[in-house]
Write a protein that holds these residues in place. Sequence first.
Motif, short mmCIF file in Angstrom:
data_model
loop_
_atom_site.label_atom_id
_atom_site.label_comp_id
_atom_site.label_asym_id
_atom_site.label_seq_id
_atom_site.Cartn_x
_atom_site.Cartn_y
_atom_site.Cartn_z
N ASP A 1 14.86 -48.24 19.16
CA ASP A 1 14.72 -46.94 18.52
C ASP A 1 13.27 -46.54 18.35
O ASP A 1 12.96 -45.35 18.23
N GLU A 2 12.35 -47.49 18.37
CA GLU A 2 10.93 -47.17 18.22
C GLU A 2 10.33 -46.57 19.49
O GLU A 2 9.27 -45.96 19.44
N SER B 1 11.60 -40.84 20.77
CA SER B 1 11.22 -39.94 19.69
C SER B 1 12.08 -38.68 19.70
O SER B 1 11.73 -37.69 20.37
N ALA C 1 10.27 -35.28 18.87
CA ALA C 1 9.50 -34.59 19.90
C ALA C 1 10.38 -33.65 20.70
O ALA C 1 9.96 -32.55 21.08
#
Length: 352
Positions: free
Chosen positions: A135-136, A139, A142
């Motif tokens: 999940d990191e 984004s 964005a």
Amino acid sequence: MRAGEEVHDRDRQRQGGIVCAGNFIVDRVHTLSYWPEQGNLAHILHQDLGVGGGAANVVTDLASLGFPGKLAAAGCIGADQDGGIVKARLAVAGVDAGGLTALADRVTAHTHVMNVPGQNRTFFYHGGANDAVTDELVSPAAFAKADYRLFYLGYLMLLPGLDGIGPDGRSGASRLLEAARHAGLTTCVDFVSSEDPEFAAKVGVALPFCDYLIINEMEAGRATGVIVRDAKGDLIEAGLLEAGERLLAAGVAKGAIIHAPETCFWFAPGAFPIITRSRPVDPDDIVSTVGAGDAFCAAVLYGLHENWPVEHICAVAHAAAARCLKGATATDGIPDMSILLREAKETNPESA
């Protein structure tokens, strides 16, 4: 305005969009002379190269359908030749690949597909960079800032970096979907038909952050523990009804769509399920079953984005799946949406 009108006005400004996150895989399809016993030799009669995986198939199908909004891909590939193949395929389709992260320490996910004409295909899969998606690395904010509306994630149960449940009882998929919601995106999720004994638990923690769930009948059964086909392989419609209600009770917010070759059950909170039947396909016309579920899913996302009525969405989704069956790869049988609209109207005039 009737559903589908002005879909193909290529000159208008593209409004909204769909981002497809998840699996991106290079498929090498080998057509064999026969399936050999261990230690024997079979001839490779033909080879095809393609790009597959949940996110890759769905976003490519949307492009083939002539989706009027923006399309983007998000996930991981390797910094290798296969990664270049994925990016080139997306570029041809007009898909923004800026959300794909190229990892120097991973190869691009790939599959060797063994195809014997007239038999089911066998898949040898290496997860590569897909296994590193977390999940990191994606984004949603964005994409929301860039006016995208729908966030598709697929396939759960084939993304170990998102599927695993941590000590806090959360998975990466649940956090990613929660972030997408907080950014203002509508979340849409698909599974893969895994035999993982933790299937129900792993997908279950993500369901409360899912707006729309688009899965097949076997995945619905595994997610809920409900038997949906009998020993003869016949569909148990009472089982599908129970599975759909359980998925809503588990947290799916807006719609649980369960599709099977015979039918589609669309569940929404506080409403009776909408049931639509598919048109039978002549077995002689079926070239490959691979990708039919993704084609169905892509048509559903198209219709959701364009705010079409449920019955109309299901009609074109059935038509998309039927078209996919006639193609050799997961995506090459998908026509422009105008063709599906015509076929849906011919099959069910009331849905158009």
